[in-house]
Design a protein around this motif. Structure first.
Motif, short mmCIF file in Angstrom:
data_model
loop_
_atom_site.label_atom_id
_atom_site.label_comp_id
_atom_site.label_asym_id
_atom_site.label_seq_id
_atom_site.Cartn_x
_atom_site.Cartn_y
_atom_site.Cartn_z
N LEU A 249 0.59 -1.21 -0.06
CA LEU A 249 -0.03 0.09 0.07
C LEU A 249 1.03 1.34 0.05
CD1 LEU A 249 -2.61 -1.23 2.59
CD2 LEU A 249 -3.23 -0.64 0.06
N TYR A 253 1.07 3.88 -3.08
CA TYR A 253 0.51 5.32 -2.68
C TYR A 253 1.85 6.26 -3.16
CZ TYR A 253 -0.17 9.78 -0.45
OH TYR A 253 -0.52 11.16 -0.17
N GLU A 265 -4.99 7.49 -7.48
CA GLU A 265 -4.48 6.89 -6.12
C GLU A 265 -5.63 5.98 -5.64
OE1 GLU A 265 -3.86 6.19 -2.10
OE2 GLU A 265 -5.56 7.59 -2.92
N ARG A 269 -5.62 1.96 -4.90
CA ARG A 269 -5.67 1.55 -3.40
C ARG A 269 -6.73 0.59 -3.21
NH1 ARG A 269 -8.45 4.68 -0.06
NH2 ARG A 269 -7.97 6.52 -1.20
N GLU A 273 -6.34 -3.16 -1.82
CA GLU A 273 -7.23 -3.61 -0.76
C GLU A 273 -8.11 -4.81 -0.91
OE1 GLU A 273 -7.39 0.95 1.30
OE2 GLU A 273 -9.15 0.45 0.14
N ARG A 313 -10.22 -0.45 6.06
CA ARG A 313 -9.89 -0.14 5.00
C ARG A 313 -10.96 -0.74 3.85
NH1 ARG A 313 -5.07 1.95 2.65
NH2 ARG A 313 -3.53 2.62 4.41
#
Length: 765
Positions: A249, A253, A265, A269, A273, A313
């Motif tokens: 992660l 980023y 982004e 992400r 996740e 998340r």
């Protein structure tokens, strides 16, 4: 000044001038200049001449033609560049030994072409500035936008050459290499992203970066992390898996910030996740020897915090984690309950039932401390986690039918002797922890019953270590449940205070009395209890044959008391009294502090050397259970004042008892307490429950009447809900119980059913 004089008029075409020839000559100048600009020889140009030429052609109404002719010149240049520079670049890059170098080399070539081209377009824009200002009139894009569109169509999306394919592939390859741990030239990737982000897709009005690159980038990323997920699950334990996920992660980023568009982004992400966290929730929690259960058991706060952060998340993450921990708490609580019940049923256990009860509370408190720390250090003090923890504790605590008795016993043990040598803060901490368990109890009225019994013994036998601690506990209970809950408890304290004052008056009465019957041979102290405040089991006077001098003392107190309180009655409670007696043995003499029942039994041995069980029972009239406990305390406990014919702690019907003349002890004063199981037997517990149920009937009926008096008319289900709400702070009445009490009130004409709706009730004044 005349307005006509200041008017600007369009230039009129001069007669005799060939304007077509004028355009051709002007455009040739501009076309050659554009070629020079592309060759990076712009310093040789006269920008004043070029600007005037473009200006003149524009005002001659050749603007639109000039725009398209310039567009063609630029397009031809770009096609040449694509063929002669970019295509050879990816051909040559394919010969590189290093994949990373090959991709970077190609991207650098594209970057150089792009940088040179945009610089040239800026210069061309300066030349065509006057035309550019008037392009809205022709509904045409600006010169700079036209240049970008041409670069998009002739280079990036060239129909002749697979530039787009190689460009996107080179960019994705660089990212893949970096994900695999290789070092790449990020500036090359960054410049390619910046170029695509400046170009616009005509169909979607989105950037070429999004349409051409991002879609493929997200697809390849999904595939990469699907494989990565399988690799991590098969290769690492849960803590290491989570560390790898955190690293991925962070990498994604950081790569997005430095190389890609920030608009990507959230999308990348979400992919990481989903693939690494959301798709592995149960797998991660259930990993053998390293999953969530192992983390909870070993108090791995760092790993638990990491899991909380990662699971937060994804949408279902924390809910799954909460559910798992709830099941874990219920399992641990169930094991505590099961072990406690096993110990209580065991005939060979060395633990007393009282210590078993206290250990149950200590185990529950330790478990609660554990999850308080987890909540604080690993779950970010999340209120939803706290709610789930509390619900789990409440469930398993109330599954233990003796929990109310156990908690009261724990308080009794601490307030009786457990607080010796502790500071006020430590005392308060013990009481606060106990209150947290008390909050979980659904049947607080049962707790109140046990608490009254234990408090009564502490007060009557003077066993409380601290009066302040007792009253502090009372205040805590009042804050939790209101003044009604503690009214009777406070009445017990008030009785003790009044009894102290009354005993001082009684001693004065005895000292001044001229009645021979009031002359007592020993000091007497009487505690007068208000029957409505104290536990039910000490309200009725038990059977016991007291010595004559004790009976005389009782009668003397009655004369003193009734002189001051006419119309009252006294019921003596010998099972709650204590006495100090002098005992003489062969080698020593001791002052024995014993319960009144023990006093009655011991005095028999002044006239008897040996007595059988049935003889003692006949002469004392003490109830069997009380007599057995009394004899156990005298013959089977630490201080054996009597000897028993049989071995073991059990009192048998054919047992005989003898005064132990050989008894010795280093203590001058010996305190002997009546042995008690502390935890109620099943029969005793059923008796207690019956009494509680009887009280609950009155409380339910009182609540129904109170509600109906206020509402006058109410539907059945609403009445059930309101009664439950009002009584839930003391116990949870079942709908069946409430329904039975409604029927009883209807029979006694407090309520009646509505003739219009049989599910509704009317209050009868």
């Amino acid at each position: 000044m005349s307005l006509k004089k200041g008017r600007i008029r369009p230039v009129k075409r001069m007669p005799g001038i060939d304007h077509a020839q004028e355009y051709e000559e002007g455009f040739e100048i501009l076309s050659n200049a554009i070629t020079v600009i592309f060759k990076k020889q712009a310093r040789e140009l006269s920008y004043e001449l070029l600007y005037r030429t473009a200006y003149k052609l524009t005002i001659r109404q050749f603007g639109e033609r000039l725009y398209h002719d310039v567009e063609k010149v630029i397009a031809d240049y770009l096609e040449t560049i694509a063929e002669q520079v970019i295509v050879p670049a990816f051909v040559n890059s394919s010969n590189e030994t290093s994949t990373a170098d090959a991709g970077a080399s190609f991207l650098k070539t594209v970057k150089k072409v792009w940088d040179d081209y945009t610089t040239a377009i800026d210069l061309i824009l300066q030349v065509l500035y006057y035309l550019n200002e008037r392009l809205p009139k022709y509904n045409l894009p600006s010169v700079y936008d036209m240049g970008l569109n041409l670069f998009r169509d002739k280079v990036v999306r060239s129909q002749k050459y697979p530039i787009q394919k190689h460009l996107i592939s080179a960019m994705l390859t660089q990212i893949q290499l970096e994900r695999n741990g290789d070092v790449i030239d990020r500036s090359a990737l960054q410049s390619a992203v910046a170029m695509l982000a400046e170009l616009t897709d005509p169909e979607t009005n989105n950037t070429v970066y999004v349409v051409d690159f991002e879609v493929d980038y997200l697809e390849t990323s999904t595939s990469f992390y699907q494989i990565e997920s399988q690799k991590l699950v098969s290769s690492y334990d849960a803590p290491e898996f989570m560390r790898k996920v955190e690293k991925r992660l962070e990498e994604e980023y950081e790569r997005t910030v430095h190389c890609l568009s920030m608009g990507t982004e959230t999308k990348i992400r979400t992919i990481v996740e989903t693939q690494l966290i959301a798709n592995n929730l149960k797998t991660l929690m259930e990993m053998q020897n390293s999953g969530l259960e192992s983390m909870l058991t070993a108090d791995k706060y760092g790993d638990l915090s990491r899991m909380y952060g990662l699971f937060s998340r994804v949408p279902a993450g924390l809910n799954e984690m909460r559910g798992f921990i709830s099941d874990y708490i219920l399992t641990m609580g169930g094991e505590i309950n099961q072990q406690t019940m096993t110990d209580l049923k065991s005939k060979t256990t060395e633990k007393s039932s009282g210590s078993i009860a206290i250990n149950w509370v200590l185990d529950v408190l330790r478990l609660q401390d554990k999850f308080d720390k987890i909540l604080d250090q690993a779950a970010n003090k999340d209120k939803t986690f706290q709610t789930v923890f509390n619900e789990a504790f409440e469930k398993f605590i109330n599954e233990n039918q003796k929990s109310a008795e156990f908690i009261s016993l724990f308080i009794d043990e601490n307030l009786k002797k457990g607080l010796k040598g502790k500071s006020e803060d430590e005392i308060d901490d013990v009481l606060d922890k106990t209150i947290t368990l008390f909050r979980f109890l659904q049947d607080k009225d049962i707790f109140e019953r046990y608490y009254k019994q234990h408090l009564a013994k502490r007060l009557l036998f003077n066993r409380s270590v601290s009066d302040d601690a007792e009253r502090n506990m009372l205040l805590k209970l009042k804050r939790e449940c209101g003044y009604q809950f503690t009214t009777k408890l406070e009445g017990m304290f008030n009785d003790m205070k009044l009894s102290l004052e009354m005993n001082a008056l009684f001693k004065d009465y005895i000292a001044k009395s001229t009645n021979d019957d009031d002359k007592l041979t020993f000091d007497t102290s009487v505690t007068v209890l208000t029957s409505t405040f104290w536990p039910m089991n000490i309200s009725a006077s038990p059977k016991c044959v007291l010595p004559s001098n004790i009976i005389n003392a009782c009668k003397a107190f009655e004369r003193f008391y009734f002189d001051r309180h006419n119309g009252r009655t006294l019921s003596w409670q010998p099972q709650m009294g204590t006495s100090d007696i002098r005992a003489y043995f062969k080698k020593s003499k001791h002052l024995l502090n014993v319960p009144t029942y023990a006093l009655v039994v011991l005095l028999l041995f002044n006239t008897h050397d040996t007595l059988r069980w049935d003889e003692i029972k006949l002469q004392t009239q003490i109830a069997d259970n009380d007599l057995k406990r009394t004899l156990q305390s005298l013959a089977c406990a630490k201080y054996k004042i009597l000897t028993k014919s049989s071995k073991g702690r059990d009192i048998l019907p054919d047992d005989t008892f003898t005064f132990n003349e050989n008894f010795t002890s280093n203590l001058a004063r010996i305190r002997i307490q009546a042995l008690s199981s502390k935890v109620e037997s099943e029969g005793e517990r059923k008796h207690t429950q019956d009494k509680v149920d009887e009280e609950r009937k009155h409380q339910v009926e009182a609540a129904i009447v109170r509600i109906m008096k206020d509402r006058k008319t109410m539907e059945h289900n609403l009445l059930i809900a309101e009664v439950t709400k009002q009584l839930s702070s003391r116990f949870m009445p079942s709908p069946v119980m409430i329904k039975k009490r409604i029927e009883a009130l209807i029979d006694r004409e407090y309520l009646e059913r509505s003739t219009e709706d049989r599910r509704s009730y009317h209050y009868l004044a």
